[in-house]
Scaffold this motif. Sequence first.
Motif, PDB file in Angstrom:
ATOM      1  N   THR A  18       0.729  -1.115  -0.033  1.00 46.93           N
ATOM      2  CA  THR A  18      -0.178   0.034  -0.071  1.00 46.93           C
ATOM      3  C   THR A  18       0.918   1.104  -0.034  1.00 46.93           C
ATOM      4  OG1 THR A  18      -1.727  -1.092   1.293  1.00 46.93           O
ATOM      5  CG2 THR A  18      -1.782   1.328   1.207  1.00 46.93           C
ATOM      6  N   VAL A  19       0.586   2.064  -0.991  1.00 43.95           N
ATOM      7  CA  VAL A  19       1.276   3.314  -0.872  1.00 43.95           C
ATOM      8  C   VAL A  19       0.256   4.743  -1.275  1.00 43.95           C
ATOM      9  CG1 VAL A  19       3.484   2.512  -1.707  1.00 43.95           C
ATOM     10  CG2 VAL A  19       1.668   3.234  -3.580  1.00 43.95           C
ATOM     11  N   THR A  20       0.810   5.786  -0.883  1.00 43.73           N
ATOM     12  CA  THR A  20      -0.195   6.828  -1.127  1.00 43.73           C
ATOM     13  C   THR A  20       0.277   7.511  -2.577  1.00 43.73           C
ATOM     14  OG1 THR A  20       1.424   8.317  -0.141  1.00 43.73           O
ATOM     15  CG2 THR A  20      -0.121   7.336   1.174  1.00 43.73           C
ATOM     16  N   ALA A  21      -0.660   8.519  -3.103  1.00 38.51           N
ATOM     17  CA  ALA A  21      -0.403   9.137  -4.373  1.00 38.51           C
ATOM     18  C   ALA A  21       0.901  10.026  -4.195  1.00 38.51           C
ATOM     19  CB  ALA A  21      -1.791   9.899  -4.841  1.00 38.51           C
ATOM     20  N   LYS A  22       1.067  10.431  -2.944  1.00 42.69           N
ATOM     21  CA  LYS A  22       1.945  11.424  -2.777  1.00 42.69           C
ATOM     22  C   LYS A  22       3.552  10.739  -2.727  1.00 42.69           C
ATOM     23  CE  LYS A  22       3.796  15.074   0.415  1.00 42.69           C
ATOM     24  NZ  LYS A  22       3.478  15.860   1.972  1.00 42.69           N
ATOM     25  N   GLU A  23       3.269   9.632  -2.173  1.00 45.40           N
ATOM     26  CA  GLU A  23       4.805   8.763  -2.297  1.00 45.40           C
ATOM     27  C   GLU A  23       5.021   8.522  -3.594  1.00 45.40           C
ATOM     28  OE1 GLU A  23       4.515   6.470   2.039  1.00 45.40           O
ATOM     29  OE2 GLU A  23       3.482   5.762   0.563  1.00 45.40           O
ATOM     30  N   LEU A  24       3.878   8.169  -4.430  1.00 46.27           N
ATOM     31  CA  LEU A  24       4.424   7.695  -5.811  1.00 46.27           C
ATOM     32  C   LEU A  24       4.592   8.845  -6.454  1.00 46.27           C
ATOM     33  CD1 LEU A  24       1.416   5.331  -6.714  1.00 46.27           C
ATOM     34  CD2 LEU A  24       3.913   4.805  -6.414  1.00 46.27           C
ATOM     35  N   SER A  25       4.225  10.041  -6.154  1.00 43.05           N
ATOM     36  CA  SER A  25       4.665  11.159  -6.885  1.00 43.05           C
ATOM     37  C   SER A  25       6.111  11.676  -6.417  1.00 43.05           C
ATOM     38  CB  SER A  25       3.694  12.236  -6.553  1.00 43.05           C
ATOM     39  OG  SER A  25       4.027  13.678  -7.022  1.00 43.05           O
ATOM     40  N   ASN A  26       6.311  11.505  -5.208  1.00 47.19           N
ATOM     41  CA  ASN A  26       7.790  11.867  -4.748  1.00 47.19           C
ATOM     42  C   ASN A  26       8.810  10.849  -5.452  1.00 47.19           C
ATOM     43  OD1 ASN A  26       6.956  13.975  -3.496  1.00 47.19           O
ATOM     44  ND2 ASN A  26       6.731  12.976  -1.466  1.00 47.19           N
ATOM     45  N   TYR A  27       8.577   9.674  -5.520  1.00 45.35           N
ATOM     46  CA  TYR A  27       9.245   8.426  -5.902  1.00 45.35           C
ATOM     47  C   TYR A  27       9.524   8.604  -7.516  1.00 45.35           C
ATOM     48  CZ  TYR A  27      10.934   3.702  -7.065  1.00 45.35           C
ATOM     49  OH  TYR A  27      11.625   2.656  -7.424  1.00 45.35           O
ATOM     50  N   PHE A  28       8.683   9.143  -8.374  1.00 46.18           N
ATOM     51  CA  PHE A  28       8.709   9.064  -9.681  1.00 46.18           C
ATOM     52  C   PHE A  28       9.012  10.467 -10.189  1.00 46.18           C
ATOM     53  CE2 PHE A  28       6.228   5.117  -9.369  1.00 46.18           C
ATOM     54  CZ  PHE A  28       7.118   4.310 -10.351  1.00 46.18           C
ATOM     55  N   GLU A  29       8.927  11.575  -9.310  1.00 52.80           N
ATOM     56  CA  GLU A  29       9.225  12.700  -9.642  1.00 52.80           C
ATOM     57  C   GLU A  29       8.328  13.494 -10.678  1.00 52.80           C
ATOM     58  OE1 GLU A  29      13.313  13.265 -10.515  1.00 52.80           O
ATOM     59  OE2 GLU A  29      13.985  13.070  -8.329  1.00 52.80           O
ATOM     60  N   VAL A  30       7.051  13.041 -10.391  1.00 53.28           N
ATOM     61  CA  VAL A  30       5.886  13.820 -11.348  1.00 53.28           C
ATOM     62  C   VAL A  30       4.696  14.297 -10.507  1.00 53.28           C
ATOM     63  CG1 VAL A  30       6.703  12.162 -13.297  1.00 53.28           C
ATOM     64  CG2 VAL A  30       4.878  11.288 -11.327  1.00 53.28           C
ATOM     65  N   SER A  31       3.776  14.936 -10.948  1.00 51.76           N
ATOM     66  CA  SER A  31       2.708  15.493 -10.030  1.00 51.76           C
ATOM     67  C   SER A  31       1.867  14.222  -9.889  1.00 51.76           C
ATOM     68  CB  SER A  31       2.043  16.545 -11.017  1.00 51.76           C
ATOM     69  OG  SER A  31       1.386  15.705 -12.242  1.00 51.76           O
TER      70      SER A  31
END
Length: 299
Positions: A18-31
């Motif tokens: 389980t991950v949050t949209a914010k975590e994925l955003s930071n991980y991939f460096e996209v919005s």
Amino acid sequence: MKIDRLLEMVYVLFEKKTVTAKELSNYFEVSQRTIYRDLETLSAAGIPIYTSKGKGGGIRLLDNYVMKKSMVSEKDQLEIISSLQGMESLNVPGVEPVLKKLGVLFQRNDSKWIDVDFSHWGSGEDEKEKFKKLKNAIIHKKRIQFDYYSTNGEKSERVIEPLQLIFKGQAWYIYGFCMVRDDYRMFRVTRMKNLNVIAESFERCLVEESQIYQTETGIPITMVLKIDPPMAFRVYDEFEHGKIVKNEDGSFTVTKTLPENDWLYGYILSFGASAQVLQPMHLQSTIRGILEKSLMKYI
């Protein structure tokens, strides 16, 4: 590229659950907006992605979901994983992270089915390191420098442009352009000492395979040997099945084509009294002469 991010996103979801949209955003460096668009793309492709709100909520995959259900059959998974494991054993660059990700995506923890060790039995870490140096020199087109010992034990210093690692005649060879001889040469790896990869690069490319073996010392001859029963294990290990004839007395008549040189003489003599040269006659005479010289040392 988007496809790379999508594959990586599924991998992250498998690994982290389980991950949050914010975590994925930071991980991939996209919005975060881009993340949600990517999640819609994955859902449209049949990947069961769920989101939940509140404490402990986030983005996750359906429990027990396996990639094969929507994209890759089990047979294809096994073929992919096995092929990558083989490449990893040969130290092909970049394979390990891909293998790890696909193992998670397919939820497979199959045992590694292959391992390749280029060094001979009883060799130490120095011998294994030698093959790593040779591989890197060939891939990155770097010249190598080493001391080389001939069949007579004579030492010479060589600098070559390595082009290919070859397994031939029960031994490993490096094929390349020798700067000392100004010609293509084959060097037996076990006779190479103090190997170093030097900074000088080269542009030379590999020649035709037929030309490679023309550079090997010795003219190929077809020999016929009679080998006694106690050496059966070597017969089946070292000769083609179609070239082996088992005789009524339990001995074997074998046929093999090899370059005639000092290595060939040593190979025949390695069978001791259990091998007899039947053809060609000049090879029979050569082996007899070597044995007579050896016998003179004990008179």
